[in-house]
Scaffold this motif. Sequence first.
Motif, short mmCIF file in Angstrom:
data_model
loop_
_atom_site.label_atom_id
_atom_site.label_comp_id
_atom_site.label_asym_id
_atom_site.label_seq_id
_atom_site.Cartn_x
_atom_site.Cartn_y
_atom_site.Cartn_z
N GLU A 28 114.09 50.52 -21.32
CA GLU A 28 112.84 50.10 -21.95
C GLU A 28 113.00 50.01 -23.47
O GLU A 28 112.52 49.06 -24.10
CB GLU A 28 111.72 51.08 -21.58
N GLU A 81 114.07 41.29 -19.20
CA GLU A 81 112.83 41.84 -18.64
C GLU A 81 112.31 40.83 -17.62
O GLU A 81 112.05 39.68 -17.96
CB GLU A 81 111.81 42.05 -19.75
N GLU A 97 107.83 45.38 -12.26
CA GLU A 97 108.44 45.10 -13.56
C GLU A 97 109.85 45.68 -13.58
O GLU A 97 110.09 46.77 -13.05
CB GLU A 97 107.63 45.73 -14.70
N PHE A 99 113.81 45.98 -15.94
CA PHE A 99 114.73 45.73 -17.04
C PHE A 99 116.12 45.69 -16.40
O PHE A 99 116.53 46.67 -15.77
CB PHE A 99 114.69 46.86 -18.07
#
Length: 244
Positions: A28, A81, A97, A99
């Motif tokens: 993140e 992302e 979501e 990464f």
Amino acid sequence: MGRGPSIEGRKSAEDAKRAKVFTKLIREITVATRAGVADPAANSRLRSAVDKALSANMTRDTIDRAIKRGSGADGGADMQELRYEGYGPAGIALIIESFTDNPVRTVAEVRHALTKHGGNLGTSGSVAFQFTRCGELVFITHGDAAAEEKVLEAALEAGADDVVNENGESVVLCAVENFEAVQQALVDAGLSAQHGGVVMRPNNRVAVPDDALESLLDLLEKLDALDDVSDVSHNALLPAEVAE
């Protein structure tokens, strides 16, 4: 007579869980740096990620290395992302979501988890319309009317849009662009949030049939355990005893 887990075994499990949390936080920070600048003071998203990492007791050295990767060094430039949308058991809408430095791997892992639990991966936009992106701050009030009133007054004074009381919590909602100002105003008012951030909040929650609840909870756990997955939003109305 059976024996419980050894001290070493418990410590090993705790260390593994901590390492997984750190992996997600590092990613993140890396992506937040890449999306803006490497200075937390000038990058609100990075500042929020660093605050979360410090709250999880991550060292400054580790945080600085993650920022360095995000600025283009040490292979951080290939992090992406990505958002996946789909459905879980009983048609529960999911936004996942991530990464990742390997989208092929990530989508395969997400698809496998969904399929195994009777769900499926959807196309972009297939469920996003059922959610609203907003700032959210959660305060534990235990249903205490005075505590709820204190949060409500401070939140409205700070410019929040709404306060929802549910499951012993007062949830402050605000526009994304106002999140940091509202958060700081509530801190200045002497209130400490259990957690907060910019989230995808469902416009309506859907009751989960009893025969699908266990499968849904298992799916949410499996998705959260994936290293590449940073957050999972859903529109399920979970029982108070298992609601997050």
